[in-house]
Design a protein around this motif. Sequence first.
Motif, short mmCIF file in Angstrom:
data_model
loop_
_atom_site.label_atom_id
_atom_site.label_comp_id
_atom_site.label_asym_id
_atom_site.label_seq_id
_atom_site.Cartn_x
_atom_site.Cartn_y
_atom_site.Cartn_z
N THR A 162 59.52 -34.08 13.31
CA THR A 162 60.03 -33.42 12.11
C THR A 162 58.94 -32.63 11.41
OG1 THR A 162 61.64 -35.20 11.81
CG2 THR A 162 61.21 -33.80 9.92
N ALA A 163 57.77 -33.25 11.22
CA ALA A 163 56.70 -32.61 10.46
C ALA A 163 56.17 -31.36 11.15
CB ALA A 163 55.56 -33.60 10.23
N ASN A 164 55.98 -31.42 12.46
CA ASN A 164 55.44 -30.25 13.18
C ASN A 164 56.40 -29.07 13.15
OD1 ASN A 164 52.74 -30.83 14.72
ND2 ASN A 164 53.93 -32.71 14.88
N LEU A 165 57.69 -29.32 13.37
CA LEU A 165 58.65 -28.22 13.37
C LEU A 165 58.87 -27.68 11.96
CD1 LEU A 165 61.26 -29.52 15.96
CD2 LEU A 165 59.42 -27.90 16.30
N THR A 166 58.92 -28.57 10.97
CA THR A 166 59.11 -28.12 9.59
C THR A 166 57.94 -27.28 9.12
OG1 THR A 166 60.41 -30.11 9.12
CG2 THR A 166 59.54 -28.90 7.24
N ALA A 167 56.72 -27.71 9.43
CA ALA A 167 55.54 -26.95 9.02
C ALA A 167 55.52 -25.57 9.67
CB ALA A 167 54.27 -27.72 9.38
N GLY A 168 55.88 -25.49 10.93
CA GLY A 168 55.90 -24.19 11.60
C GLY A 168 56.94 -23.25 11.03
N HIS A 169 58.13 -23.76 10.73
CA HIS A 169 59.17 -22.92 10.15
C HIS A 169 58.78 -22.44 8.76
CE1 HIS A 169 61.48 -24.40 13.50
NE2 HIS A 169 62.55 -23.74 13.12
N LEU A 170 58.12 -23.31 7.98
CA LEU A 170 57.68 -22.91 6.65
C LEU A 170 56.62 -21.81 6.72
CD1 LEU A 170 57.47 -26.30 4.70
CD2 LEU A 170 59.06 -24.42 4.31
N LEU A 171 55.68 -21.94 7.64
CA LEU A 171 54.64 -20.91 7.78
C LEU A 171 55.23 -19.58 8.20
CD1 LEU A 171 51.68 -22.86 9.45
CD2 LEU A 171 51.74 -21.86 7.17
N ILE A 172 56.17 -19.60 9.13
CA ILE A 172 56.82 -18.36 9.56
C ILE A 172 57.55 -17.72 8.39
CG2 ILE A 172 58.66 -17.44 11.02
CD1 ILE A 172 57.80 -19.34 13.19
N HIS A 173 58.25 -18.55 7.62
CA HIS A 173 59.00 -18.03 6.47
C HIS A 173 58.06 -17.43 5.43
CE1 HIS A 173 62.41 -17.69 3.75
NE2 HIS A 173 61.65 -18.21 2.80
N LEU A 174 56.95 -18.10 5.14
CA LEU A 174 56.02 -17.62 4.13
C LEU A 174 55.34 -16.32 4.56
CD1 LEU A 174 54.33 -20.98 3.04
CD2 LEU A 174 55.79 -19.52 1.64
N ILE A 175 54.90 -16.26 5.82
CA ILE A 175 54.19 -15.05 6.28
C ILE A 175 55.15 -13.88 6.41
CG2 ILE A 175 52.87 -14.08 8.20
CD1 ILE A 175 51.63 -16.77 8.64
N SER A 176 56.37 -14.12 6.87
CA SER A 176 57.34 -13.03 6.95
C SER A 176 57.70 -12.50 5.56
CB SER A 176 58.60 -13.50 7.67
OG SER A 176 59.20 -14.58 6.98
#
Length: 227
Positions: A162-176
């Motif tokens: 959960t933590a690894n996938l959530t962190a990756g999705h959040l980073l993609i959302h923030l940078i986009s």
Amino acid sequence: MTMDLFSQFASTTSFGLPLILVAMLTPWLFFPTPSAQWVNNRLLTFQNWFLMLFTKQLLLPLNLPAHKWAFILTSLMTFLLSMNLLGLFPYTFTPTTQLSINLGLAVPLWLATVLVGFRNQFNHSLAHFLPEGTPTPLIPVLILIETISLFIRPLALGVRLTANLTAGHLLIHLISSAVLAIFSLSPTAAFITFLVLILLTILEIAVAMIQAYVFILLLSLYLQENT
């Protein structure tokens, strides 16, 4: 702002009905069923090669009784890998970002490995709680520590995924979001940020595949201890 970031992890609904079941069942539609023809097409050949290679690598360190788990572990690996990768597409939902889904997969399988160990080698399973040669004053402490470490395994399995996938999705959302925000101020900085976004997306694809493999690998290690 915080609600906007984490709203992507909320279970989507349509006409009041949750669509998480659709998101979990959709990956199976992308895998072709084996045909009765003598020669398979390229997709079926690649699928069979991947499944055979993964099953061989997974069962290599396991004992012969543990080979009965080949079908369920390979199916779970395919299931997690498909959901993780499909969740990276726009306007999709990733069920594996939900802790309840991951714990629902981790707890029963972990419990099954523990029960298999107690059924097949009861004394050996109990010996894990107390290493040989432990001083007498440390026996209660070590038993407590080993018990906690045993029961924390399924929690670690679910939280890691959960933590690894959530962190990756959040980073993609923030940078986009940053690309769109700074494009009017500096197109050059926006282009550089966009390149970072592409690299992060490639990294997240690798994380999606690695985390699915790690989940199954840890389950196979738990199984190896109990067979």
